[in-house]
Scaffold this motif. Sequence first.
Motif, mmCIF file in Angstrom:
data_model
loop_
_atom_site.group_PDB
_atom_site.id
_atom_site.type_symbol
_atom_site.label_atom_id
_atom_site.label_comp_id
_atom_site.label_asym_id
_atom_site.label_seq_id
_atom_site.Cartn_x
_atom_site.Cartn_y
_atom_site.Cartn_z
ATOM 1 N N GLY A 1 0.915 -1.260 -0.034
ATOM 2 C CA GLY A 1 0.040 -0.030 0.086
ATOM 3 C C GLY A 1 0.944 1.269 -0.036
ATOM 4 O O GLY A 1 0.418 2.273 -0.638
ATOM 5 N N VAL A 2 1.899 1.194 0.751
ATOM 6 C CA VAL A 2 2.977 2.288 0.761
ATOM 7 C C VAL A 2 3.485 2.671 -0.505
ATOM 8 O O VAL A 2 3.407 3.741 -1.095
ATOM 9 C CB VAL A 2 4.132 2.192 1.655
ATOM 10 C CG1 VAL A 2 5.189 3.111 1.585
ATOM 11 C CG2 VAL A 2 3.345 2.081 3.252
ATOM 12 N N LEU A 3 3.872 1.498 -1.288
ATOM 13 C CA LEU A 3 4.144 1.836 -2.661
ATOM 14 C C LEU A 3 3.539 2.120 -3.487
ATOM 15 O O LEU A 3 3.643 3.324 -4.443
ATOM 16 C CB LEU A 3 4.743 0.468 -3.206
ATOM 17 C CG LEU A 3 6.281 0.235 -2.441
ATOM 18 C CD1 LEU A 3 6.952 -1.183 -3.287
ATOM 19 C CD2 LEU A 3 7.324 1.012 -2.652
ATOM 20 N N ASP A 4 1.886 1.706 -3.397
ATOM 21 C CA ASP A 4 0.794 2.251 -4.363
ATOM 22 C C ASP A 4 0.667 3.843 -4.062
ATOM 23 O O ASP A 4 0.515 4.737 -5.090
ATOM 24 C CB ASP A 4 -0.215 1.636 -4.008
ATOM 25 C CG ASP A 4 -0.334 0.147 -4.321
ATOM 26 O OD1 ASP A 4 0.458 -0.344 -5.337
ATOM 27 O OD2 ASP A 4 -1.189 -0.770 -4.097
ATOM 28 N N GLU A 5 0.696 4.203 -2.762
ATOM 29 C CA GLU A 5 0.548 5.825 -2.680
ATOM 30 C C GLU A 5 1.585 6.457 -3.041
ATOM 31 O O GLU A 5 1.340 7.771 -3.614
ATOM 32 C CB GLU A 5 0.361 5.818 -0.956
ATOM 33 C CG GLU A 5 -1.061 5.283 -0.223
ATOM 34 C CD GLU A 5 -1.278 5.305 1.076
ATOM 35 O OE1 GLU A 5 -0.539 6.321 1.763
ATOM 36 O OE2 GLU A 5 -1.802 4.587 1.705
ATOM 37 N N VAL B 1 1.181 6.929 -6.825
ATOM 38 C CA VAL B 1 -0.078 8.223 -6.998
ATOM 39 C C VAL B 1 0.823 9.574 -6.554
ATOM 40 O O VAL B 1 0.423 10.513 -7.386
ATOM 41 C CB VAL B 1 -1.189 7.826 -6.008
ATOM 42 C CG1 VAL B 1 -2.131 9.195 -6.206
ATOM 43 C CG2 VAL B 1 -1.776 6.485 -6.352
ATOM 44 N N VAL B 2 1.317 9.921 -5.624
ATOM 45 C CA VAL B 2 1.987 10.950 -5.287
ATOM 46 C C VAL B 2 2.918 11.345 -6.554
ATOM 47 O O VAL B 2 2.892 12.695 -6.747
ATOM 48 C CB VAL B 2 2.768 10.747 -3.974
ATOM 49 C CG1 VAL B 2 3.558 12.221 -3.582
ATOM 50 C CG2 VAL B 2 1.709 10.969 -2.833
ATOM 51 N N ARG B 3 4.061 10.148 -6.856
ATOM 52 C CA ARG B 3 4.934 10.646 -7.586
ATOM 53 C C ARG B 3 4.201 11.248 -9.033
ATOM 54 O O ARG B 3 4.632 12.088 -9.854
ATOM 55 C CB ARG B 3 5.687 9.557 -7.960
ATOM 56 C CG ARG B 3 7.098 9.676 -9.156
ATOM 57 C CD ARG B 3 7.750 8.539 -9.192
ATOM 58 N NE ARG B 3 8.751 8.957 -10.206
ATOM 59 C CZ ARG B 3 9.811 8.146 -10.403
ATOM 60 N NH1 ARG B 3 9.930 7.246 -9.726
ATOM 61 N NH2 ARG B 3 10.626 8.616 -11.463
ATOM 62 N N ALA B 4 3.341 10.160 -9.409
ATOM 63 C CA ALA B 4 2.657 10.516 -10.758
ATOM 64 C C ALA B 4 1.961 12.080 -10.655
ATOM 65 O O ALA B 4 1.907 12.949 -11.600
ATOM 66 C CB ALA B 4 1.594 9.767 -11.087
ATOM 67 N N SER B 5 1.469 12.574 -9.626
ATOM 68 C CA SER B 5 0.750 14.002 -9.324
ATOM 69 C C SER B 5 1.726 14.886 -9.290
ATOM 70 O O SER B 5 1.449 15.946 -10.125
ATOM 71 C CB SER B 5 0.083 13.910 -8.054
ATOM 72 O OG SER B 5 -0.921 12.911 -8.099
ATOM 73 N N LEU B 6 2.884 14.551 -8.736
ATOM 74 C CA LEU B 6 4.001 15.373 -8.720
ATOM 75 C C LEU B 6 4.599 15.702 -10.122
ATOM 76 O O LEU B 6 4.813 17.012 -10.596
ATOM 77 C CB LEU B 6 5.137 15.093 -7.764
ATOM 78 C CG LEU B 6 4.606 15.321 -6.160
ATOM 79 C CD1 LEU B 6 6.064 14.649 -5.365
ATOM 80 C CD2 LEU B 6 4.640 16.797 -5.643
#
Length: 77
Positions: free
Chosen positions: A33-37, A40-45
Amino acid sequence: MKQAPADAEALWRPDMLDPVVLSALIDNDESLGVLDELTVVRASLEAAMAGLADHAEPAAEARALLAGSGPARPRRG
């Protein structure tokens, strides 16, 4: 020894981007789950940075590189 107030633990927040904290979270995350989150954060950034880059003025080096690929310039002579 002086004891910390009961709410002191609630005020402490780990630095989630600290390499040690992040490594411990990932190492102990069986569900990934941490890697999934993080994905998502990396893609948004990356999307936000790309949007900013589209509107930013190029640096001097980029302008120098692009100058050669622009419209033909008349030769002096």
